[in-house]
Design a protein around this motif. Structure first.
Motif, PDB file in Angstrom:
ATOM      1  N   ALA A  39     -48.222  35.350 -70.587  1.00 57.12           N
ATOM      2  CA  ALA A  39     -47.536  36.262 -69.673  1.00 57.12           C
ATOM      3  C   ALA A  39     -47.608  37.700 -70.183  1.00 57.12           C
ATOM      4  N   GLY A  40     -47.454  37.871 -71.494  1.00 58.11           N
ATOM      5  CA  GLY A  40     -47.456  39.210 -72.067  1.00 58.11           C
ATOM      6  C   GLY A  40     -48.793  39.575 -72.663  1.00 58.11           C
ATOM      7  N   GLN A  41     -49.884  39.399 -71.917  1.00 59.10           N
ATOM      8  CA  GLN A  41     -51.202  39.728 -72.441  1.00 59.10           C
ATOM      9  C   GLN A  41     -51.171  41.150 -72.985  1.00 59.10           C
ATOM     10  N   GLY A  42     -51.622  41.334 -74.189  1.00 58.80           N
ATOM     11  CA  GLY A  42     -51.547  42.622 -74.846  1.00 58.80           C
ATOM     12  C   GLY A  42     -50.416  42.673 -75.856  1.00 58.80           C
ATOM     13  N   ASP A  43     -49.459  41.753 -75.740  1.00 57.89           N
ATOM     14  CA  ASP A  43     -48.374  41.626 -76.725  1.00 57.89           C
ATOM     15  C   ASP A  43     -48.910  40.742 -77.844  1.00 57.89           C
ATOM     16  N   ILE A  44     -49.221  41.344 -78.976  1.00 61.99           N
ATOM     17  CA  ILE A  44     -49.901  40.635 -80.060  1.00 61.99           C
ATOM     18  C   ILE A  44     -49.094  39.445 -80.557  1.00 61.99           C
ATOM     19  N   GLN A  45     -47.776  39.544 -80.579  1.00 66.10           N
ATOM     20  CA  GLN A  45     -46.971  38.416 -81.045  1.00 66.10           C
ATOM     21  C   GLN A  45     -47.007  37.270 -80.034  1.00 66.10           C
ATOM     22  N   ALA A  46     -46.966  37.577 -78.739  1.00 64.10           N
ATOM     23  CA  ALA A  46     -47.066  36.530 -77.716  1.00 64.10           C
ATOM     24  C   ALA A  46     -48.434  35.860 -77.778  1.00 64.10           C
ATOM     25  N   GLU A  47     -49.480  36.657 -77.966  1.00 66.07           N
ATOM     26  CA  GLU A  47     -50.825  36.093 -78.076  1.00 66.07           C
ATOM     27  C   GLU A  47     -50.944  35.189 -79.302  1.00 66.07           C
ATOM     28  N   THR A  48     -50.441  35.657 -80.431  1.00 66.08           N
ATOM     29  CA  THR A  48     -50.522  34.865 -81.665  1.00 66.08           C
ATOM     30  C   THR A  48     -49.737  33.570 -81.517  1.00 66.08           C
ATOM     31  N   TYR A  66     -49.636  21.142 -88.657  1.00 62.32           N
ATOM     32  CA  TYR A  66     -49.935  22.392 -89.360  1.00 62.32           C
ATOM     33  C   TYR A  66     -50.024  22.189 -90.876  1.00 62.32           C
ATOM     34  N   ILE A  67     -49.251  21.276 -91.420  1.00 64.62           N
ATOM     35  CA  ILE A  67     -49.245  21.028 -92.865  1.00 64.62           C
ATOM     36  C   ILE A  67     -50.627  20.576 -93.353  1.00 64.62           C
ATOM     37  N   ASN A  68     -51.443  20.049 -92.427  1.00 69.46           N
ATOM     38  CA  ASN A  68     -52.772  19.562 -92.781  1.00 69.46           C
ATOM     39  C   ASN A  68     -53.825  20.667 -92.842  1.00 69.46           C
ATOM     40  N   ILE A  69     -53.476  21.875 -92.395  1.00 65.82           N
ATOM     41  CA  ILE A  69     -54.439  22.977 -92.398  1.00 65.82           C
ATOM     42  C   ILE A  69     -54.661  23.461 -93.830  1.00 65.82           C
ATOM     43  N   VAL A  70     -55.927  23.522 -94.219  1.00 60.93           N
ATOM     44  CA  VAL A  70     -56.266  23.986 -95.570  1.00 60.93           C
ATOM     45  C   VAL A  70     -56.954  25.352 -95.555  1.00 60.93           C
ATOM     46  N   LYS A  71     -57.457  25.763 -94.400  1.00 60.65           N
ATOM     47  CA  LYS A  71     -58.194  27.027 -94.304  1.00 60.65           C
ATOM     48  C   LYS A  71     -58.066  27.565 -92.892  1.00 60.65           C
ATOM     49  N   SER A  72     -57.827  28.858 -92.778  1.00 59.63           N
ATOM     50  CA  SER A  72     -57.826  29.487 -91.459  1.00 59.63           C
ATOM     51  C   SER A  72     -58.578  30.805 -91.516  1.00 59.63           C
ATOM     52  N   SER A  73     -59.105  31.178 -90.373  1.00 54.41           N
ATOM     53  CA  SER A  73     -59.800  32.453 -90.221  1.00 54.41           C
ATOM     54  C   SER A  73     -59.167  33.168 -89.037  1.00 54.41           C
ATOM     55  N   ILE A  74     -58.739  34.404 -89.271  1.00 56.56           N
ATOM     56  CA  ILE A  74     -58.116  35.193 -88.210  1.00 56.56           C
ATOM     57  C   ILE A  74     -59.013  36.386 -87.912  1.00 56.56           C
ATOM     58  N   PRO A  98     -52.140  27.776 -96.007  1.00 54.93           N
ATOM     59  CA  PRO A  98     -53.560  27.531 -96.282  1.00 54.93           C
ATOM     60  C   PRO A  98     -54.262  28.783 -96.795  1.00 54.93           C
ATOM     61  N   ALA A  99     -55.459  28.584 -97.312  1.00 56.33           N
ATOM     62  CA  ALA A  99     -56.322  29.711 -97.641  1.00 56.33           C
ATOM     63  C   ALA A  99     -56.679  30.409 -96.334  1.00 56.33           C
ATOM     64  N   ARG A 100     -56.973  31.723 -96.403  1.00 56.40           N
ATOM     65  CA  ARG A 100     -57.190  32.451 -95.161  1.00 56.40           C
ATOM     66  C   ARG A 100     -57.922  33.754 -95.408  1.00 56.40           C
ATOM     67  N   GLU A 101     -58.644  34.192 -94.376  1.00 56.47           N
ATOM     68  CA  GLU A 101     -59.126  35.561 -94.341  1.00 56.47           C
ATOM     69  C   GLU A 101     -58.781  36.125 -92.977  1.00 56.47           C
ATOM     70  N   THR A 102     -58.605  37.441 -92.948  1.00 57.92           N
ATOM     71  CA  THR A 102     -58.341  38.152 -91.701  1.00 57.92           C
ATOM     72  C   THR A 102     -59.368  39.267 -91.600  1.00 57.92           C
ATOM     73  N   VAL A 103     -60.050  39.321 -90.465  1.00 56.26           N
ATOM     74  CA  VAL A 103     -61.154  40.253 -90.287  1.00 56.26           C
ATOM     75  C   VAL A 103     -60.972  41.025 -88.985  1.00 56.26           C
ATOM     76  N   VAL A 118     -59.315  27.052 -87.578  1.00 56.43           N
ATOM     77  CA  VAL A 118     -58.764  26.396 -88.776  1.00 56.43           C
ATOM     78  C   VAL A 118     -59.593  25.175 -89.155  1.00 56.43           C
ATOM     79  N   ILE A 119     -59.404  24.783 -90.407  1.00 59.36           N
ATOM     80  CA  ILE A 119     -59.931  23.523 -90.926  1.00 59.36           C
ATOM     81  C   ILE A 119     -58.732  22.751 -91.462  1.00 59.36           C
ATOM     82  N   ALA A 120     -58.630  21.488 -91.070  1.00 64.28           N
ATOM     83  CA  ALA A 120     -57.506  20.651 -91.524  1.00 64.28           C
ATOM     84  C   ALA A 120     -58.044  19.333 -92.067  1.00 64.28           C
ATOM     85  N   ILE A 121     -57.270  18.743 -92.987  1.00 69.71           N
ATOM     86  CA  ILE A 121     -57.657  17.431 -93.525  1.00 69.71           C
ATOM     87  C   ILE A 121     -56.489  16.474 -93.383  1.00 69.71           C
TER      88      ILE A 121
END
Length: 121
Positions: A39-48, A66-74, A98-103, A118-121
């Motif tokens: 609904a709030g397209q452009g609202d970064i928190q709503a999108e996230t 979510y506890i199974n996530i070991v790696k995420s890329s944002i 999890p481990a992460r990078e943000t680009v 994400v990658i989860a195990i």
């Protein structure tokens, strides 16, 4: 190698030749998720928030959480939104994130502001 396609009706259907997620030998590889119907397209928190809900739906379809996530890329369109994204993202990982990078990227599909895989195990 056993390969299983994972799909959830509660997350957006792929908009190209890819799967929402692929489960291989106990590892789940979730494709980048975006907020298509926010609904709030452009609202970064709503999108996230929507992106994280999409990821949660796919994880659930695979019998994970979510506890199974070991790696995420944002991937973000504007690094100035980093703190706002982090605030929402962090709610899903109160301990042992999890481990992460943000680009920062020039453009994302459908002109959204954030995409997360994400990658989860």
């Amino acid at each position: 190698m056993s390969k299983q396609i994972v799909y959830s009706e509660q997350a957006p259907a792929p908009i190209g030749p890819y799967s929402q997620a692929v489960l291989v030998n106990g590892m789940l590889f979730v494709s980048g998720q975006i907020a298509l119907d926010v609904a709030g397209q452009g609202d970064i928190q709503a999108e996230t928030q929507k992106v994280m809900e999409n990821i949660g739906a796919i994880l659930k379809a695979a019998g994970l959480d979510y506890i199974n996530i070991v790696k995420s890329s944002i991937f973000v369109k504007d690094m100035n939104n980093f703190a706002a994204i982090n605030e929402v993202y962090g709610r899903y990982f109160p301990a042992e994130p999890p481990a992460r990078e943000t680009v920062e990227v020039a453009r994302l599909p459908k002109d959204v502001n954030v995409e997360i895989s994400v990658i989860a195990i």
